[in-house]
Design an enzyme around this catalytic site. Structure first.
Site, PDB file in Angstrom:
ATOM      1  N   LEU A  43       2.606  -4.292  -0.033  1.00  0.00           N
ATOM      2  CA  LEU A  43       2.861  -3.252   0.467  1.00  0.00           C
ATOM      3  C   LEU A  43       4.022  -3.669   1.601  1.00  0.00           C
ATOM      4  CD1 LEU A  43      -0.688  -1.927   1.183  1.00  0.00           C
ATOM      5  CD2 LEU A  43       0.784  -1.063  -0.495  1.00  0.00           C
ATOM      6  N   ASP A  44       4.667  -2.347   2.065  1.00  0.00           N
ATOM      7  CA  ASP A  44       5.551  -2.657   3.014  1.00  0.00           C
ATOM      8  C   ASP A  44       4.867  -2.552   4.314  1.00  0.00           C
ATOM      9  OD1 ASP A  44       7.761  -2.128   1.187  1.00  0.00           O
ATOM     10  OD2 ASP A  44       7.913   0.118   1.703  1.00  0.00           O
ATOM     11  N   THR A  45       5.504  -3.218   5.291  1.00  0.00           N
ATOM     12  CA  THR A  45       5.014  -3.415   6.785  1.00  0.00           C
ATOM     13  C   THR A  45       4.539  -2.116   7.189  1.00  0.00           C
ATOM     14  OG1 THR A  45       6.331  -5.388   7.007  1.00  0.00           O
ATOM     15  CG2 THR A  45       5.461  -4.142   8.939  1.00  0.00           C
TER      16      THR A  45
END
Length: 240
Positions: free
Chosen positions: A59-61
């Site tokens: 998942l992206d930050t």
């Protein structure tokens, strides 16, 4: 099984502890990979739980929500095969301000790198990002989106909503309105996992978002009752 004395950590929450994998809910604004001398969520979970873990997707930050972490290289290989074959169904929630170009349907197109670590959606469809979605009004000028990606491109969902003229609330990179967080959340995971010896089993996980003031509004809560089982919904056909 993991012996958990405290399942609540600031970077993540443990959702499930299975024989071959765990499912966690990553907090928003938490890095996936370790960087600048600070542990990412995978390294932190390994340290907290005292076991080796294998990432099988990411998942992206800014994105919160469900992540699978395998407990062995063998399990990781099987999950990688499932993800590659698109046999793990993922559903995401997003909030955005404004009126979209369409309220439900599909966003399909190739993606290319743009400026400032951004990506853009192209008109071509040689190796496209494919996203199916619904949306509901949940407040004055605010809509909740239920997103079903059929591919796994970097920033795919963020680019999809930006292409509809409604960048995700709090997504500074793509021009979303200012907010206390980027309102993108990995909501549900459905897949079949097992082998010929132990047998096959269907797994389903759902994680209602808890971070962010706008995810706690009455309109969102009501919508999530309707969207409790995303796989049972009458998803828009291609061309809608």
């Amino acid at each position: 099984m993991i012996r958990i004395t405290n399942a609540e950590y600031s970077m993540y929450r443990i959702i499930a502890d299975e024989a071959d994998f765990i499912v966690i809910s990553k907090s928003a604004k938490v890095h996936f990979h370790s960087q600048d001398g600070t542990a990412g969520v995978v390294a932190q979970a390994e340290q907290d739980l005292g076991i080796k873990l294998f990432a099988v997707h990411r998942l992206d930050t800014p994105t919160s929500g469900l992540l699978i972490l395998a407990k062995s290289a063998v399990a990781a290989k099987q999950f990688t095969e499932l993800f590659t074959a698109h046999k793990v169904q993922k559903y995401y929630l997003a909030l955005a301000k404004g009126k979209p170009k369409k309220k439900q349907g599909w966003v399909i197109g190739d993606m290319a790198k743009s400026r400032r670590s951004m990506f853009k959606l192209l008109r071509t469809k040689e190796n496209p990002a494919i996203t199916q979605f619904f949306s509901l009004s949940v407040g004055e000028g605010l809509r909740l989106y239920l997103l079903k990606p059929h591919s796994g491109k970097t920033h795919q969902l963020r680019v999809a909503l930006a292409s509809l003229g409604v960048p995700i609330l709090g997504d500074d990179l793509y021009g979303g309105a200012a907010a206390d967080r980027c309102y993108l959340h990995a909501y549900c995971l459905h897949f079949r996992y097992g082998d010929e010896v132990t047998g096959w089993r269907d797994y389903a996980y759902r994680d209602v978002p808890t971070q962010g003031e706008h995810f706690g509004t009455a309109g969102v809560i009501e919508a999530l009752v309707e969207w409790r089982e995303p796989d049972t919904l009458a998803w828009p056909a291609k061309g809608d």
